[in-house]
Structure formats: structure tokens, C-alpha cells
Design an enzyme around this catalytic site. Structure first.
Site, PDB file in Angstrom:
ATOM      1  N   GLY A 177       0.808  -1.226   0.000  1.00 30.11           N
ATOM      2  CA  GLY A 177       0.000   0.000   0.000  1.00 30.11           C
ATOM      3  C   GLY A 177       0.835   1.268   0.000  1.00 30.11           C
ATOM      4  O   GLY A 177       2.062   1.211   0.057  1.00 30.11           O
ATOM      5  N   VAL A 206      -3.378  17.934  16.666  1.00 26.98           N
ATOM      6  CA  VAL A 206      -4.679  18.366  16.143  1.00 26.98           C
ATOM      7  C   VAL A 206      -5.249  19.569  16.887  1.00 26.98           C
ATOM      8  O   VAL A 206      -6.113  20.272  16.352  1.00 26.98           O
ATOM      9  CB  VAL A 206      -5.729  17.219  16.154  1.00 26.98           C
ATOM     10  CG1 VAL A 206      -5.330  16.092  15.221  1.00 26.98           C
ATOM     11  CG2 VAL A 206      -6.008  16.715  17.562  1.00 26.98           C
ATOM     12  N   ASN A 254      -9.706  10.774  14.198  1.00 29.10           N
ATOM     13  CA  ASN A 254      -9.670   9.660  15.152  1.00 29.10           C
ATOM     14  C   ASN A 254      -8.922  10.033  16.434  1.00 29.10           C
ATOM     15  O   ASN A 254      -9.163   9.427  17.478  1.00 29.10           O
ATOM     16  CB  ASN A 254      -8.990   8.467  14.451  1.00 29.10           C
ATOM     17  CG  ASN A 254      -8.522   7.420  15.433  1.00 29.10           C
ATOM     18  OD1 ASN A 254      -9.287   6.574  15.872  1.00 29.10           O
ATOM     19  ND2 ASN A 254      -7.233   7.464  15.800  1.00 29.10           N
ATOM     20  N   SER A 256     -18.105   7.984  20.345  1.00 31.96           N
ATOM     21  CA  SER A 256     -18.076   6.843  21.272  1.00 31.96           C
ATOM     22  C   SER A 256     -19.497   6.503  21.690  1.00 31.96           C
ATOM     23  O   SER A 256     -20.374   7.378  21.718  1.00 31.96           O
ATOM     24  CB  SER A 256     -17.267   7.206  22.514  1.00 31.96           C
ATOM     25  OG  SER A 256     -17.477   6.242  23.523  1.00 31.96           O
ATOM     26  N   TYR A 313     -15.237  13.258  28.973  1.00 27.80           N
ATOM     27  CA  TYR A 313     -15.019  12.514  27.726  1.00 27.80           C
ATOM     28  C   TYR A 313     -16.326  12.356  26.945  1.00 27.80           C
ATOM     29  O   TYR A 313     -16.380  12.618  25.746  1.00 27.80           O
ATOM     30  CB  TYR A 313     -14.416  11.148  28.068  1.00 27.80           C
ATOM     31  CG  TYR A 313     -14.186  10.233  26.883  1.00 27.80           C
ATOM     32  CD1 TYR A 313     -13.148  10.470  25.988  1.00 27.80           C
ATOM     33  CD2 TYR A 313     -14.999   9.118  26.682  1.00 27.80           C
ATOM     34  CE1 TYR A 313     -12.924   9.622  24.916  1.00 27.80           C
ATOM     35  CE2 TYR A 313     -14.784   8.259  25.612  1.00 27.80           C
ATOM     36  CZ  TYR A 313     -13.747   8.513  24.736  1.00 27.80           C
ATOM     37  OH  TYR A 313     -13.535   7.673  23.672  1.00 27.80           O
ATOM     38  N   LYS A 357     -17.342  13.734  23.239  1.00 27.57           N
ATOM     39  CA  LYS A 357     -17.723  12.831  22.147  1.00 27.57           C
ATOM     40  C   LYS A 357     -19.129  13.145  21.640  1.00 27.57           C
ATOM     41  O   LYS A 357     -19.439  12.948  20.466  1.00 27.57           O
ATOM     42  CB  LYS A 357     -17.608  11.378  22.615  1.00 27.57           C
ATOM     43  CG  LYS A 357     -16.164  10.940  22.842  1.00 27.57           C
ATOM     44  CD  LYS A 357     -15.405  10.956  21.531  1.00 27.57           C
ATOM     45  CE  LYS A 357     -13.940  10.674  21.678  1.00 27.57           C
ATOM     46  NZ  LYS A 357     -13.230  10.640  20.383  1.00 27.57           N
ATOM     47  N   ILE A 370     -13.620  -1.254  22.659  1.00 26.63           N
ATOM     48  CA  ILE A 370     -12.684  -1.837  21.696  1.00 26.63           C
ATOM     49  C   ILE A 370     -11.334  -2.047  22.382  1.00 26.63           C
ATOM     50  O   ILE A 370     -10.853  -1.161  23.110  1.00 26.63           O
ATOM     51  CB  ILE A 370     -12.495  -0.901  20.464  1.00 26.63           C
ATOM     52  CG1 ILE A 370     -13.855  -0.448  19.894  1.00 26.63           C
ATOM     53  CG2 ILE A 370     -11.635  -1.567  19.395  1.00 26.63           C
ATOM     54  CD1 ILE A 370     -14.771  -1.550  19.414  1.00 26.63           C
TER      55      ILE A 370
HETATM   56  P1  NAD Z   1      -5.508   5.318  21.504  1.00 24.11           P
HETATM   57  O1  NAD Z   1      -5.253   6.077  22.757  1.00 24.11           O
HETATM   58  O2  NAD Z   1      -4.855   4.000  21.312  1.00 24.11           O
HETATM   59  O3  NAD Z   1      -5.188   6.231  20.227  1.00 24.11           O
HETATM   60  C1  NAD Z   1      -5.484   7.590  20.164  1.00 24.11           C
HETATM   61  C2  NAD Z   1      -4.488   8.239  19.251  1.00 24.11           C
HETATM   62  O4  NAD Z   1      -4.721   9.663  19.208  1.00 24.11           O
HETATM   63  C3  NAD Z   1      -3.041   8.040  19.743  1.00 24.11           C
HETATM   64  O5  NAD Z   1      -2.238   7.633  18.663  1.00 24.11           O
HETATM   65  C4  NAD Z   1      -2.654   9.427  20.227  1.00 24.11           C
HETATM   66  O6  NAD Z   1      -1.290   9.695  20.125  1.00 24.11           O
HETATM   67  C5  NAD Z   1      -3.460  10.295  19.278  1.00 24.11           C
HETATM   68  N1  NAD Z   1      -3.587  11.667  19.774  1.00 24.11           N
HETATM   69  C6  NAD Z   1      -3.951  12.063  21.033  1.00 24.11           C
HETATM   70  N2  NAD Z   1      -3.882  13.402  21.108  1.00 24.11           N
HETATM   71  C7  NAD Z   1      -3.481  13.859  19.889  1.00 24.11           C
HETATM   72  C8  NAD Z   1      -3.234  15.152  19.350  1.00 24.11           C
HETATM   73  N3  NAD Z   1      -3.393  16.262  20.084  1.00 24.11           N
HETATM   74  N4  NAD Z   1      -2.872  15.253  18.039  1.00 24.11           N
HETATM   75  C9  NAD Z   1      -2.716  14.142  17.279  1.00 24.11           C
HETATM   76  N5  NAD Z   1      -2.922  12.882  17.744  1.00 24.11           N
HETATM   77  C10 NAD Z   1      -3.302  12.755  19.034  1.00 24.11           C
HETATM   78  O7  NAD Z   1      -7.091   5.189  21.406  1.00 24.11           O
HETATM   79  P2  NAD Z   1      -8.046   4.266  20.524  1.00 24.11           P
HETATM   80  O8  NAD Z   1      -8.718   3.325  21.463  1.00 24.11           O
HETATM   81  O9  NAD Z   1      -7.348   3.749  19.318  1.00 24.11           O
HETATM   82  O10 NAD Z   1      -9.143   5.353  20.124  1.00 24.11           O
HETATM   83  C11 NAD Z   1      -9.209   6.008  18.869  1.00 24.11           C
HETATM   84  C12 NAD Z   1     -10.455   6.892  18.855  1.00 24.11           C
HETATM   85  O11 NAD Z   1     -11.620   6.086  19.081  1.00 24.11           O
HETATM   86  C13 NAD Z   1     -10.447   7.953  19.960  1.00 24.11           C
HETATM   87  O12 NAD Z   1     -11.018   9.144  19.482  1.00 24.11           O
HETATM   88  C14 NAD Z   1     -11.326   7.335  21.032  1.00 24.11           C
HETATM   89  O13 NAD Z   1     -11.921   8.309  21.848  1.00 24.11           O
HETATM   90  C15 NAD Z   1     -12.341   6.582  20.185  1.00 24.11           C
HETATM   91  N6  NAD Z   1     -12.988   5.467  20.901  1.00 24.11           N
HETATM   92  C16 NAD Z   1     -12.269   4.404  21.390  1.00 24.11           C
HETATM   93  C17 NAD Z   1     -12.928   3.379  22.049  1.00 24.11           C
HETATM   94  C18 NAD Z   1     -12.229   2.172  22.606  1.00 24.11           C
HETATM   95  O14 NAD Z   1     -12.893   1.351  23.268  1.00 24.11           O
HETATM   96  N7  NAD Z   1     -10.945   1.985  22.384  1.00 24.11           N
HETATM   97  C19 NAD Z   1     -14.305   3.446  22.229  1.00 24.11           C
HETATM   98  C20 NAD Z   1     -14.998   4.529  21.731  1.00 24.11           C
HETATM   99  C21 NAD Z   1     -14.322   5.530  21.066  1.00 24.11           C
END
Ligand code: NAD
Length: 248
Positions: A56, A65, A91, A143, A156, A160, A189
Site C-alpha cells: 500500500g 490536532v 480519530n 463513542s 469525555y 464525544k 474496543i
Molecule cells: P488510543 O489512545 O490507542 O489512540 C489515540 C491516538 O490519538 C493516539 O495515537 C494518540 O497519540 C493520538 N492523539 C492524542 N492526542 C493527539 C493530538 N493532540 N494530536 C494528534 N494525535 C493525538 O485510542 P483508541 O482506542 O485507538 O481510540 C481512537 C479513537 O476512538 C479515539 O477518538 C477514542 O476516543 C475513540 N474510541 C475508542 C474506544 C475504545 O474502546 N478503544 C471506544 C470509543 C471511542
């Protein structure tokens, strides 16, 4: 189906967890994926290398962000270099869980700066390009707790929920310009974000999940892929819930 050949995508927070799965899935479907990261360059490079190894196209791009100038400079550079921008997946997100009475002002500020303002700055910079192209896809990661609520997640879940309001308004503002804006709302997740939860908290969440298991990042990525595709051209302003039945 869901062929993204020739399209350019930016995935914020794409270096790990759900963002990494989304980056890999979009790239596997043919998109050139720009994997954004805030600080962990090694993880972003690893994601990019995995995509290259699978045949890819991808590269890594650092920006925070929550910094509107940095977001605009980065998105403009991607557009200039790759000639277009078709898909933005907002994300990047953080969770600073706390009962309301213990919440500190800086926790509210940081959470909203990343989760809400971050999505607004990215959408603003991407929309300028997508409007001119007369086509685009913006997908916000919200979320399940935005709609269900969850003790300990007042800040949080508020952040969301804000993404759902943002999405619905942008969908109405830009549908006539060929840009769709949708939400994917994951349930529980298995990622770094959820790995710190206590076994008791995990047990409670599972008890509320009819599917009886946690979700995989790839299951979220599949929903994002659909919304990013040409096949979803008439879907806008929607919340696609991927939660094993946790909230229906
Ligand atoms: P994670 O913490 O593994 O990943 C989040 C990513 O966002 C990380 O790579 C982090 O470095 C990046 N990040 C944070 N602040 C940042 C910034 N200011 N600029 C750029 N990047 C930034 O979380 P995840 O579980 O992979 O979640 C991804 C998304 O899905 C999030 O928005 C989270 O709220 C949402 N979500 C996750 C779950 C879950 O159960 N894991 C459930 C509902 C929603």
C-alpha cells in the site's frame, strides 16, 4: 466494492489502536494514507512500514490536532504534495476519566482541545479543499458513551457528544458541495486506551454488551471504510454505531 484507488486520506492519531487499523484498511482498499501522529514517530513509522509491506501507499505526518496553525499547514502540505484530499478520519482522541466532583479545569481544557477543537480544525482545513474538489468524506470517531453516558466519563462523553452535533451541522452545511460528514461510534474496543481499565470495569462493560465480547479495531475500521467509500455517497449526518449491541 469499496475501492479507494487514487484517493488520498488523512487519519489523525493513526499510529496505533483504532487509527492504525483504519490506516491499514483504507490503504488496503487503495488509498494513499497519511498517518498523523502527535509524538510517537516510531509507532507512526511502524504503521507506514506495515502498509508498505502489504503493497500500500502511506506516509507519516506529525501535527498536534489541537494546534489550528499546525493542522492547516499540514493539511495544505498534503494537498499540495498529493494533489487532492478525499478522506479525513478524525480519530485522535484522549480520555481523562474522573468523577465530576474531581474534574480539574485543565482536564476539561485538554480533552476538549483534542477531541472537539481538534476535529473542528481538521474539518475546517480539509473542507476548503474538499469543497473545491466537489467531493469528500469526513468521518469523526465518537463513542458509545456520547449517547449512553458512563459514570466517570462526564468530560469525555461530553466531548464525544459534541462531535455528533458538529457532524450533523457540517453534514447540512456541505451536502450540496458533495462532502459527506458522518460519525462512527465504537463501543468497547481492545486498544491502549482501554487497556488501563480495571478487570472489574471490563467485566461491567462486558455484562452490558449483548455480543458478549470486546470489539476489535478492525471492526471499527470496516465501518469507516464504508463511510469513506463511493458507495456511501448518500449517507450524511449519521451515527454508525459499532458496539456489539451495547447501545441500540
Ligand atoms: P488510543 O489512545 O490507542 O489512540 C489515540 C491516538 O490519538 C493516539 O495515537 C494518540 O497519540 C493520538 N492523539 C492524542 N492526542 C493527539 C493530538 N493532540 N494530536 C494528534 N494525535 C493525538 O485510542 P483508541 O482506542 O485507538 O481510540 C481512537 C479513537 O476512538 C479515539 O477518538 C477514542 O476516543 C475513540 N474510541 C475508542 C474506544 C475504545 O474502546 N478503544 C471506544 C470509543 C471511542
Amino acid at each position: 466494492m469499496f475501492d479507494l484507488t487514487g484517493k488520498v486520506a488523512i487519519v489523525t492519531g493513526g499510529s496505533r489502536g483504532i487509527g492504525r487499523a483504519v490506516s491499514e484498511t483504507l490503504a488496503r482498499s487503495g488509498a494513499h494514507v497519511v498517518v498523523n501522529y502527535a509524538g510517537n514517530e516510531a509507532a507512526a513509522r511502524e504503521t507506514v512500514e506495515k502498509i508498505h509491506a502489504a503493497g500500500g501507499k502511506a506516509d507519516a505526518k506529525q501535527f498536534d490536532v489541537s494546534d489550528p496553525a499546525a493542522v492547516d499547514a499540514a493539511i495544505s502540505e498534503v494537498h499540495k504534495r498529493l494533489g487532492r484530499l478525499d478522506i479525513l478520519v478524525s480519530n485522535a482522541g484522549i480520555a481523562m476519566d474522573q468523577l465530576l466532583l474531581r474534574v480539574k479545569p485543565e482536564e476539561v481544557e485538554r480533552t476538549f482541545a483534542t477531541n472537539v477543537s481538534g476535529a473542528i480544525w481538521c474539518a475546517k482545513s480539509a473542507m476548503r479543499i474538499m469543497m473545491r474538489q466537489k467531493t469528500g468524506r469526513i468521518i469523526h470517531l465518537s463513542s458509545v458513551v456520547a449517547e449512553s453516558g458512563n459514570p466517570g466519563q462526564a468530560v469525555y462523553s461530553a466531548s464525544k457528544a459534541a462531535l455528533i452535533g458538529l457532524t450533523k451541522t457540517l453534514a447540512r452545511e456541505y451536502a450540496s458541495r458533495g462532502v459527506t460528514v458522518n460519525v462512527v461510534a465504537p463501543g468497547f474496543i481492545e486498544t491502549d486506551m482501554t487497556s488501563s481499565l480495571s478487570d472489574e470495569a471490563k467485566k461491567m462493560i462486558l455484562a452490558q454488551t449483548p455480543a458478549g465480547r470486546v470489539g476489535r479495531p478492525e471492526e471499527i475500521a470496516a465501518a469507516v471504510l464504508y463511510l469513506a467509500s463511493d458507495e456511501a455517497s448518500y449517507v450524511t449526518g449519521q451515527v454508525l454505531r459499532v458496539n456489539g449491541g451495547m447501545y441500540v
